[in-house]
Design a protein around this motif. Sequence first.
Motif, short mmCIF file in Angstrom:
data_model
loop_
_atom_site.label_atom_id
_atom_site.label_comp_id
_atom_site.label_asym_id
_atom_site.label_seq_id
_atom_site.Cartn_x
_atom_site.Cartn_y
_atom_site.Cartn_z
N THR A 78 0.73 -1.14 0.12
CA THR A 78 -0.18 -0.05 0.04
C THR A 78 0.91 1.12 -0.04
O THR A 78 1.78 1.44 0.76
CB THR A 78 -0.86 0.01 1.22
N THR A 79 0.64 2.12 -0.96
CA THR A 79 1.20 3.43 -0.80
C THR A 79 0.49 4.76 -0.15
O THR A 79 1.34 5.53 0.14
CB THR A 79 1.68 3.93 -2.40
N VAL A 80 -0.82 4.70 -0.20
CA VAL A 80 -1.47 5.64 0.25
C VAL A 80 -0.99 5.93 1.66
O VAL A 80 -0.96 5.32 2.57
CB VAL A 80 -3.01 5.56 0.20
N ALA A 87 -9.00 3.87 2.43
CA ALA A 87 -8.04 4.47 1.56
C ALA A 87 -7.21 3.44 0.85
O ALA A 87 -7.08 3.68 -0.29
CB ALA A 87 -7.09 5.30 2.60
N SER A 88 -7.22 2.39 1.41
CA SER A 88 -6.25 1.29 0.42
C SER A 88 -7.36 0.85 -0.54
O SER A 88 -6.82 0.57 -1.76
CB SER A 88 -5.80 0.22 1.38
N SER A 242 2.44 -0.96 -5.63
CA SER A 242 1.04 -0.17 -5.52
C SER A 242 0.07 -1.18 -5.53
O SER A 242 0.03 -1.82 -6.35
CB SER A 242 0.95 1.08 -6.40
N LEU A 243 -0.80 -0.82 -4.86
CA LEU A 243 -2.40 -1.60 -4.90
C LEU A 243 -2.90 -1.21 -6.20
O LEU A 243 -3.89 -1.95 -6.68
CB LEU A 243 -3.30 -1.31 -3.72
N GLY A 244 -2.72 -0.13 -6.82
CA GLY A 244 -3.31 0.30 -8.07
C GLY A 244 -2.99 -0.66 -9.17
O GLY A 244 -3.47 -0.66 -10.23
N GLU A 260 -1.12 4.56 -23.18
CA GLU A 260 -0.14 3.63 -22.58
C GLU A 260 -0.73 3.27 -21.15
O GLU A 260 -1.26 3.86 -20.40
CB GLU A 260 1.05 4.20 -22.30
N ILE A 261 -0.81 2.14 -20.96
CA ILE A 261 -1.21 1.51 -19.63
C ILE A 261 -0.25 1.87 -18.36
O ILE A 261 0.77 1.75 -18.69
CB ILE A 261 -1.64 -0.05 -19.52
N THR A 262 -1.00 2.64 -17.34
CA THR A 262 0.07 2.76 -16.24
C THR A 262 0.60 1.60 -15.53
O THR A 262 -0.13 0.50 -15.55
CB THR A 262 -0.81 3.63 -15.15
N LYS A 263 1.88 1.67 -15.14
CA LYS A 263 2.51 0.40 -14.31
C LYS A 263 2.30 0.90 -12.78
O LYS A 263 2.29 1.89 -12.47
CB LYS A 263 3.90 0.50 -14.63
N PRO A 264 2.30 -0.14 -11.90
CA PRO A 264 2.48 -1.59 -12.17
C PRO A 264 1.29 -2.25 -12.94
O PRO A 264 0.01 -1.75 -12.51
CB PRO A 264 2.67 -2.04 -11.07
N ASN A 265 1.52 -3.05 -13.61
CA ASN A 265 0.40 -4.10 -14.27
C ASN A 265 0.62 -5.02 -14.71
O ASN A 265 1.93 -5.43 -15.24
CB ASN A 265 0.04 -3.26 -15.69
#
Length: 271
Positions: A78-80, A87-88, A242-244, A260-265
């Motif tokens: 988690t980065t938040v 939040a997570s 990131s949980l993203g 372009e797809i955002t990383k991480p993916n």
Amino acid sequence: MTHKRMIVLDIASLGLGEAPDANRFDSIGADTLGHIADKGLNVSNLINLGLGNVRWDNEIKSIPQVDAPRGFFGKMVTTVDSNRGSASFREMFDYTAGVRTASVMDLLAEKQHSVSIISSFAYYWEKQDDISMVQVPDDSKAFIELSSKMRTQKSGLIYCQLPELRHFARMDDSVGYAKQLNVLDETIGKVLERLRDNDLLLITSSYAIDPTRDNRITREYLPLIVFNPNKDEGKSLGIKRSLGAVANAIVAFFDLDDGEITKPNFINEVM
């Protein structure tokens, strides 16, 4: 329109050990999985999917590594800068595209993909009229609703958050937590049997609550297990920073963004 389907199973409260920033959140020594492992834990389906392989550097005797895991396995941080579950959760399902940040649920609805949410919490989606939402009181009801959606919803996203484990965690009941995780593991086996060729199953946890740590969310690594019925064997997904990564994978899986797809993916790693 594609008939691909993704099922996200959120085993909320299941952590894998203290995260790199655990000291900032009073979570040094937190380890939900490690602290319940000797309480009669028997999770053969999660083991076969690679749960033990995630802990290759700190193996748990009752959750061993397997030579040929059925799933792709890794963990996320988690980065938040918050230790709230909401939040997570938002970090996991918010996606930034251009100048706008939106829930991937809303993006899916905009593109006319089916979206179903099964959970016990309140929702923050913008397009609530376009999203099927079912509130459930316990895990049994959650799996009944999930089974129903798997029968009737042919494509799109089905998100199911299981509510009971966090209850045992907040009650500091490690034995009850382990028993309920055993029950969930049996049901996960049934979910695996019902998957179709166009499905992707993602098992994760949006936050951790170590039942030995006084009724509060703990800053831990969170599991990331992906099962593709078309793959005979999985491999390591490493650590996602990131949980993203979940939101980005959903965007990639359903081709929601032309850019372009955002990383991480991790979609290219599991398809």
